[in-house]
Scaffold this motif. Structure first.
Motif, PDB file in Angstrom:
ATOM      1  N   UNK A   1       0.869  -1.168   0.000  1.00 51.58           N
ATOM      2  CA  UNK A   1       0.000   0.000   0.000  1.00 51.58           C
ATOM      3  C   UNK A   1       0.912   1.227   0.000  1.00 51.58           C
ATOM      4  N   UNK A   2       0.773   2.063  -1.005  1.00 51.46           N
ATOM      5  CA  UNK A   2       1.705   3.186  -1.153  1.00 51.46           C
ATOM      6  C   UNK A   2       1.174   4.485  -0.526  1.00 51.46           C
ATOM      7  N   UNK A   3       0.113   4.384   0.276  1.00 52.18           N
ATOM      8  CA  UNK A   3      -0.497   5.602   0.810  1.00 52.18           C
ATOM      9  C   UNK A   3       0.497   6.464   1.579  1.00 52.18           C
ATOM     10  N   UNK A   4       1.199   5.845   2.525  1.00 53.17           N
ATOM     11  CA  UNK A   4       2.135   6.636   3.334  1.00 53.17           C
ATOM     12  C   UNK A   4       3.308   7.152   2.508  1.00 53.17           C
TER      13      UNK A   4
ATOM     14  N   UNK B   1      -3.113   5.354  -8.355  1.00 52.24           N
ATOM     15  CA  UNK B   1      -3.213   6.607  -9.102  1.00 52.24           C
ATOM     16  C   UNK B   1      -4.048   7.634  -8.347  1.00 52.24           C
ATOM     17  N   UNK B   2      -4.995   7.138  -7.544  1.00 54.70           N
ATOM     18  CA  UNK B   2      -5.782   8.072  -6.727  1.00 54.70           C
ATOM     19  C   UNK B   2      -4.890   8.750  -5.683  1.00 54.70           C
ATOM     20  N   UNK B   3      -3.747   8.134  -5.375  1.00 53.03           N
ATOM     21  CA  UNK B   3      -2.791   8.744  -4.433  1.00 53.03           C
ATOM     22  C   UNK B   3      -1.906   9.780  -5.119  1.00 53.03           C
ATOM     23  N   UNK B   4      -2.039   9.916  -6.411  1.00 53.89           N
ATOM     24  CA  UNK B   4      -1.195  10.860  -7.141  1.00 53.89           C
ATOM     25  C   UNK B   4       0.095  10.241  -7.665  1.00 53.89           C
ATOM     26  N   UNK B   5       0.156   8.910  -7.689  1.00 55.78           N
ATOM     27  CA  UNK B   5       1.345   8.229  -8.227  1.00 55.78           C
ATOM     28  C   UNK B   5       0.971   7.603  -9.573  1.00 55.78           C
ATOM     29  N   UNK B   6       1.562   8.087 -10.673  1.00 56.55           N
ATOM     30  CA  UNK B   6       1.259   7.478 -11.970  1.00 56.55           C
ATOM     31  C   UNK B   6       1.771   6.033 -12.006  1.00 56.55           C
TER      32      UNK B   6
END
Lengths: 690, 690
Positions: free
Chosen positions: B398-401, B432-437
């Protein structure tokens, strides 16, 4: 190697009922597809996954020819010895903890190598994901059994992948997305015994494999690998990892400095007809395209007809083909007339053929079929590029008949697909089963078309011809380091390389006498032991036009050299283009030759091509043909055309010299000037081991 | 234009209950998302899809500001007149059968243009797919209502697409594959009134749009388009269709012949900071990357840390970055130590950071997070390239943090994803919703990283400075066709372009007198009216070294010209590098200037850069910086460095001349030789309209 690919019985050492462990995944994968005997081995269980479990490999009955090992690394050597004792012929070691895992792991791997040598057992791995065979339904791997959920898609492409996780992950990605069918996927891991050459040899003989893709970081048996590629009738695509420069910094010659960025690898691969890729999916896309269209007659030019439902996509496709030098077909009058029948009255027919208005009037199936039939029948069309859409606009078409017609006429069809997710996957799987590669981006589809129509080198092995004359051995003697210009060129001349007229001169009078014979202008160079950059050190006098100037220059040089060294007189030559030729010894491929563009701009462009040596004249000519600026050799702008046979001969002779004398590390001819179209070595350096 | 994007009431003229027709699809799409008033118009029905249907547009109540028209083309003009009479402000004409459909259609389109002019109503289309707004949930289009099945994914990128079907098909593909969220997608069709400039202006001011991608075949309002781009703070990506050569064949100057392959378009777009793409998906990938990371400080170099689960993928990524000139980060000791804490003892840390052995030991989430935290904190790291796998091997993270931490530090994160189909889509949409392409191929991810760190030109408008001197107008007079070399250079000199010393000479004595003043060697050229290729016609004598040789050459030329023409004496100059400068008038962009590499190799390389004129000095310097061989200008190999300001000034003055005199079609300075680093026009030609 059949026991790896078609075993009769498999022992799984390290089987476990724990569903989170790889030793369980391997067993479940075996049970799903393997039809032979399966022997889980683990002393702690009676049965696993409903199959009888055995305490050790020693007790196992026949048939048994393969073991898959997934126990912790420290136990592996002992297990391998037991396998060898039991008469098992091959072992796939999927455990990690070997050369990739520090010195202790490296020692363990060395032990495995020793066991293989002693016992003759063949070892695949360690640190690998084993083998998947989509035709047989074999998954000899700890890859997640989820791989079966969407079904393995059998195809014509086999893969060899050095990186373990990548092979598994890539396969799951390809299979679940429906991108591509595969035949055999081999994860080779640390290559303690079985390596890419062993696998390539097997796959080239495998009837279920039509093309082979390899991801490789190192090619230790470089020459064997190239020889396999050279003899292969099947297309081979290589993605070579680790091409960034690094070692090139310490290079001493131009030749070596131009070898950075993987130019040697690229040259060697191109020499034997291998297609290079720059990414995993591109490698797979090239493979599956070439598997369908492995080798077209050399006379086929690649004129493409584009059938599209979107004017914009047609234009972008035409732009893409143009940028890669692939010609757009000019449709014959008959073809235009045939397509016109399904077109609205107002709509002219041209290539790209925009079918949309016709589709609105007559339906997609009828219009696409009519246009495909007409263009396939056109003798001016070599291939079709069909644009498809799945999941809307009533555009979906069945390409079965078009595929059959194209096959009958021997013309490739490539399909670009856009569409909704589920219909797209269905269309892609179905269409690829017809032998039509489906690509998801226009630029990639265009690259694939280009690859079909790019002739792959038909490499010729070098003739077993005479070595360099004995005098060369005498001159090389026990020399070390860089030979001076004159000694270097004397050796090259004895090997048959044309060199500029020159002689050492001890006095101004001797210089004048020689210059008188050749005519002015002449060049004078000071040769100081160990000095490589004469020009930068002020030891070169160009364009000496008279006896007086020669005497003055002689005096200058003598003074500059403070009584050391020798003075070399040369005829001054002019010519275009100015080239570089050279040779080096590559750690993987051994002796290689190079030819490149010379002069200032050359360094910025870095235009050089390599091939392994010794090489045939045909291969040397092909090397020259790989130069980006090769147009310069064809009498560009009024210059006389370069005699490519003579240029190739220089490379052949350089290669022969490198092959005969392992002490030579590098050779540099810079510049190699083309005088009236014939190459002449004007400066050169032979560098021996220090 | 708000009535197109945020209407209060929409009349749908051509509504129908037939579910196979576009007029039904538009209605269903409106009903699914549009919250304002919806008025189906069709005299044959009382209700359609449960909504009251109206007999004509005339009877419709308020609110009503937009109409969507989907009736057969012959009825469209009358319908538009009714809309205008009813006070509707804008109409989207989605019917086809206009300029794309033969002469009759073109006449219909001309009628629409006239109505727009007369009534002031704004017309969007015809022959288009209208508008989709994923944030608002507006689908003003006959695109299949299946587009709603997977849900529209709202994003930051707005698109303008000239091709109708493409925009719909592309959108369905993007949305259903989860590839990318969009803001507004505008299909502009035949552009009878509303064009890409109108839409771009709107989107640049739209708070829901962070980046704009445009697929364009023609840019008729070229200057307006460039001006919008120049002023835009938002990244703009253009895919220009129709860049293949064609018209270039008839070119008369070098400048014009180098303008093929879209070099003018590329130059103009680069001048104003537009990023160019070569395919639809690449355009979208660039857009969504730049939407997240629109403009980094110019000091940020782009040093990338790669976090991977596969050694092979790390290596291929490093190779890809190296090939594009993007540096790999050198990790600080602190960073290495921090990562070492989650690594096995035997595993050294380097970049690319291969996390797999650590993941096996400590789990993916912990290891990826630790490595990301450490590298993001490293002042030597400008961006993270994270490799992810979804659907197996316990690798999913999970890349949120990580996204939050990266955002806080202002460092871009790009993700490459491999994986099983369903988990991949979920991961891609969530990440992508986290802003990471998230990109699906390494080479594409690497291109996107490169795009983030490539500074986009900050174009400066040209100063409103003085026009060329009045004498130029007098010299141009009413001339036609190509001016001879001397007249051309005289004009250039008056405009402030440095030209070689030269004069017309009527007699050998006059020639000798001038040569005496300059010193030998000199050059003699015969100027024959209408003769452009002097060298090929034997009218040039170079390197005349003495008075006697000059007299002889004069006699030769006089004889060769048979009493016609004039004789020009020039000082002979030498210098490096040899450049070309020029100007032309582009049909879309008007006057443009060019600078390119000269000499033989130049023609093979085709290295030339363009910009629109008049242009500022800053833009001219930037133009020179776009040359592939610009390294040659920096004093390469001991040559004096070229004075780039002086070179830029030549281009500024050429541009000013082109802007002032519309009669000039082309200007060619070839060669423009750099003498001691300063450019000097040695031969030149000004070509006027015939």
């Amino acid at each position: 190697m059949d026991f790896f690919f078609q075993p009769h019985g498999i022992a799984l050492i390290g089987a476990t009922p724990n569903p989170l462990k790889g030793g369980n995944a391997i067993l479940r994968n075996l049970l799903k597809g393997f039809k032979g005997a399966i022997y889980p081995v683990n002393p702690r269980y009676e049965t696993i996954e409903g199959v009888r479990c055995w305490p050790s490999v020693t007790a196992l009955p026949d048939p048994l020819d393969l073991a898959i090992v997934f126990v912790p690394a420290p136990h592996v050597p002992e297990v391998i010895r037991q396998c060898a004792a039991r008469g098992i012929r091959g072992v796939m070691i999927e455990s990690s903890g070997f050369a990739e895992a520090g010195p202790q792991g490296a020692a363990r791997q060395a032990e495995l190598a020793a066991i293989a040598r002693e016992t003759g057992i063949r070892l695949w791995g360690p640190n690998c994901m084993g083998l998947v065979d989509a035709h047989a339904g074999y998954v000899f791997s700890f890859v997640s059994p989820a791989i079966w959920d969407d079904g393995l898609i059998p195809g014509k492409v086999s893969l060899v992948v050095q990186s373990g996780l990548l092979s598994g992950g890539f396969l799951i990605d390809l299979a679940t997305h429906g991108t591509a069918g595969v035949s055999k996927v081999c994860s080779v891991g640390n290559k303690v015994d079985v390596n890419e050459c062993d696998l390539l040899a097997y796959l080239l003989a495998d009837p279920a494999t039509e093309a082979v893709g390899l991801y490789l970081e190192a090619i230790p048996e470089g020459r064997r690998f190239l020889e396999l590629c050279r003899r292969s009738a099947k297309p081979i695509v290589v993605l070579k990892g680790g091409k960034s420069p690094g070692g090139a910094a310490a290079a001493r010659s131009h030749t070596a400095s131009m070898a950075g960025n993987g130019a040697v690898v690229s040259g060697a691969l191109a020499q034997v007809g291998v297609v290079e890729a720059t990414g995993f999916k591109q490698m797979m896309d090239f493979c599956r395209t070439l598997a369908e269209y492995p080798r077209l007659p050399a006379t086929v030019r690649g004129r493409v007809a584009i059938l599209t439902y979107s004017g914009g996509s047609g234009i972008v496709s035409a732009d893409g083909l143009d940028a890669l030098g692939v010609p757009l077909a000019r449709l014959a009058d008959d073809t235009l007339a045939a397509i016109k029948k399904v077109f609205p009255d107002w709509m002219p027919v041209s290539n790209p053929v925009d079918l949309w208005p016709a589709v609105e009037q007559n339906g997609a199936q009828k219009v696409f079929s009519a246009a495909a039939r007409a263009t396939l029948a056109d003798p001016g069309v070599d291939a079709l590029f069909i644009h498809a859409f799945a999941g809307g606009f009533a555009l979906e078409v069945d390409l079965t008949e078009i595929a059959a017609e194209a096959r009958r006429r021997g013309k490739p069809v490539i399909c670009w697909l856009l569409g909704a997710r589920e219909p797209s996957r269905r269309f892609q799987v179905a269409t690829q089963a017809l032998g039509i590669p489906v690509l998801r981006e226009i630029p990639r589809a265009v690259e694939c078309i280009k690859t079909i129509f790019t002739p792959r080198a038909e490499s010729t092995p070098p003739p077993a011809d005479s070595p360099p004359p004995a005098s060369v051995a005498a001159r090389l003697g026990s020399a070390r380091g860089a030979l001076d210009e004159h000694r270097s060129k004397t050796i090259l001349a004895e090997c048959g390389v044309p060199v500029v007229a020159e002689c050492l001169v001890a006095t101004p009078a001797a210089a004048a006498a020689a210059a008188e014979k050749w005519g002015y202008p002449v060049v004078l160079k000071g040769l100081l032991p160990g000095a490589v950059h004469k020009t930068e050190q002020g030891l070169v006098r160009l364009g000496i036009a008279s006896a007086a100037a020669l005497e003055a220059a002689f005096g200058d040089l003598e003074a500059a050299m403070e009584g050391k060294g020798e003075i070399l007189l040369q005829r001054m030559v002019h010519g275009q283009p100015e080239l570089i030729a050279g040779a080096l010894r590559d750690p993987q491929f051994g002796p290689c030759v190079m030819c490149g563009l010379g002069g200032t701009l050359a360094e910025i462009l870095g235009d050089a091509a390599f091939a392994v040596a010794p090489l045939s004249r045909e291969d040397a000519v092909a090397l020259v043909g790989r130069l980006k600026t090769r147009q310069l050799l064809d009498g560009f702008r009024g210059a006389p055309p370069v005699d490519r046979a003579a240029l190739a001969e220089v490379l052949v002779r350089l290669g022969r010299l490198m092959a005969a004398f392992p002490a030579i590390r590098e050779i540099d001819i810079n510049p190699l000037i083309c005088v009236d179209g014939r190459p002449l070595a004007v400066d050169a350096s032979i560098i021996l081991a220090d």
